[in-house]
Design an enzyme around this catalytic site. Structure first.
Site, PDB file in Angstrom:
ATOM      1  N   SER A  99       0.859  -1.186   0.000  1.00  0.00           N
ATOM      2  CA  SER A  99       0.000   0.000   0.000  1.00  0.00           C
ATOM      3  C   SER A  99       0.889   1.228   0.000  1.00  0.00           C
ATOM      4  O   SER A  99       2.042   1.170   0.453  1.00  0.00           O
ATOM      5  CB  SER A  99      -0.881   0.012   1.258  1.00  0.00           C
ATOM      6  OG  SER A  99      -1.517   1.263   1.441  1.00  0.00           O
TER       7      SER A  99
ATOM      8  N   TYR B 263      -2.589  -2.018  10.267  1.00  0.00           N
ATOM      9  CA  TYR B 263      -2.648  -2.198   8.815  1.00  0.00           C
ATOM     10  C   TYR B 263      -1.383  -1.672   8.152  1.00  0.00           C
ATOM     11  O   TYR B 263      -0.745  -2.373   7.347  1.00  0.00           O
ATOM     12  CB  TYR B 263      -3.870  -1.471   8.249  1.00  0.00           C
ATOM     13  CG  TYR B 263      -3.952  -1.495   6.741  1.00  0.00           C
ATOM     14  CD1 TYR B 263      -4.522  -2.571   6.070  1.00  0.00           C
ATOM     15  CD2 TYR B 263      -3.445  -0.435   5.985  1.00  0.00           C
ATOM     16  CE1 TYR B 263      -4.594  -2.600   4.683  1.00  0.00           C
ATOM     17  CE2 TYR B 263      -3.511  -0.460   4.595  1.00  0.00           C
ATOM     18  CZ  TYR B 263      -4.081  -1.535   3.948  1.00  0.00           C
ATOM     19  OH  TYR B 263      -4.133  -1.571   2.566  1.00  0.00           O
TER      20      TYR B 263
END
Length: 255
Positions: free
Chosen positions: A136, A149
């Protein structure tokens, strides 16, 4: 990664980026197997896309992963690629403890590493194969609202580099897909409809263009994610990090 002639397993293929990639690669003539925990959702996607296969898989469960990986190799001996789209993202207050830590780490980090270990012996027998990890933009500039995350995605980036180096003399290529903020339901309906997020179709179109035009690219970077990816290289990282997080917190307060 070549974009045709593959048999590809896509985890998290029932929705979001996983489903969109499955449909895009299917349209190019690849054999596609999507995997996820919700059979009803997988079945619905398969019915909407004739020729697409599915298998129920919880990548956070070691026994399930081992059983499914073994059966996939039997059922699809031409299997030569995996795209790790399964993932969860939850907001957390570290003052209360990392409440989503165990589930997030098991799904986003341990699951893909475990599955790769089970598939790699088979991939090494194929004339060409590919592993596509999914990190990400937040691996490079963390969103403080989702600490577990972001930590797992930073770890995925590190793991991808090590895996690529260890496989450098083989026919297995390692690509790291680095999404920006995309209109999916990763964090619910708000994200799926957020005008500040990149439209899913636009993201997939750009990603597939990179795969087709730059098949040896180690990192799959759309233009929109590059400010995050190269924030430290470009200088002024501390200010960028603060501004980015201040803006995200302000957006949540304003809801």
């Amino acid at each position: 990664m070549q974009t045709t002639g593959n048999t590809i397993l896509i985890t998290g293929g029932g929705s979001g980026i996983g489903r969109a990639l499955a449909e895009a690669f299917l349209a190019l003539g690849n054999e596609i197997i999507i995997a996820g925990r919700r059979e009803a959702v997988l079945k619905q996607v398969a019915e909407a896309n004739p020729g697409l296969h599915y298998v129920v898989l919880d990548t956070s469960d070691p026994e399930s992963t081992q059983k499914v990986a073994r059966q996939l190799i039997i059922d699809y001996p031409q299997l030569n690629a995996v795209i790790h789209c399964a993932g969860i993202m939850r907001g957390e207050s570290l003052r209360d403890g990392a409440t989503e830590l165990e589930t997030t780490v098991a799904t986003n980090l341990v699951g893909p590493i475990r599955l790769d270990g089970l598939l790699l012996p088979h991939f090494l027998t194929r004339p060409h194969a590919a592993i596509v990890t999914v990190s990400s933009g937040l691996a490079f500039v963390p969103l403080a609202l989702t600490p577990s995350y972001c930590a797992t995605k930073a770890a995925v980036h590190s793991y991808s580099q090590s895996l690529r180096y260890q496989l450098k003399d083989t026919a297995v290529k390692v690509h790291e897909l680095v999404p920006p903020y995309v209109q999916t339901e990763l964090m619910g309906e708000r994200q799926a409809n957020d005008p500040h997020a990149m439209p899913l179709k636009d993201y997939i179109d750009e990603v597939m263009g990179i795969f087709q035009n730059s098949p040896d690219a180690e990192e799959i970077l759309v233009e929109r994610v590059k400010p995050l990816r190269f924030a430290e290289v470009n200088g002024g990282y501390a200010e960028f990090f603060k501004q980015f997080n201040d803006q995200m917190v302000a957006a949540r307060v304003g809801e």
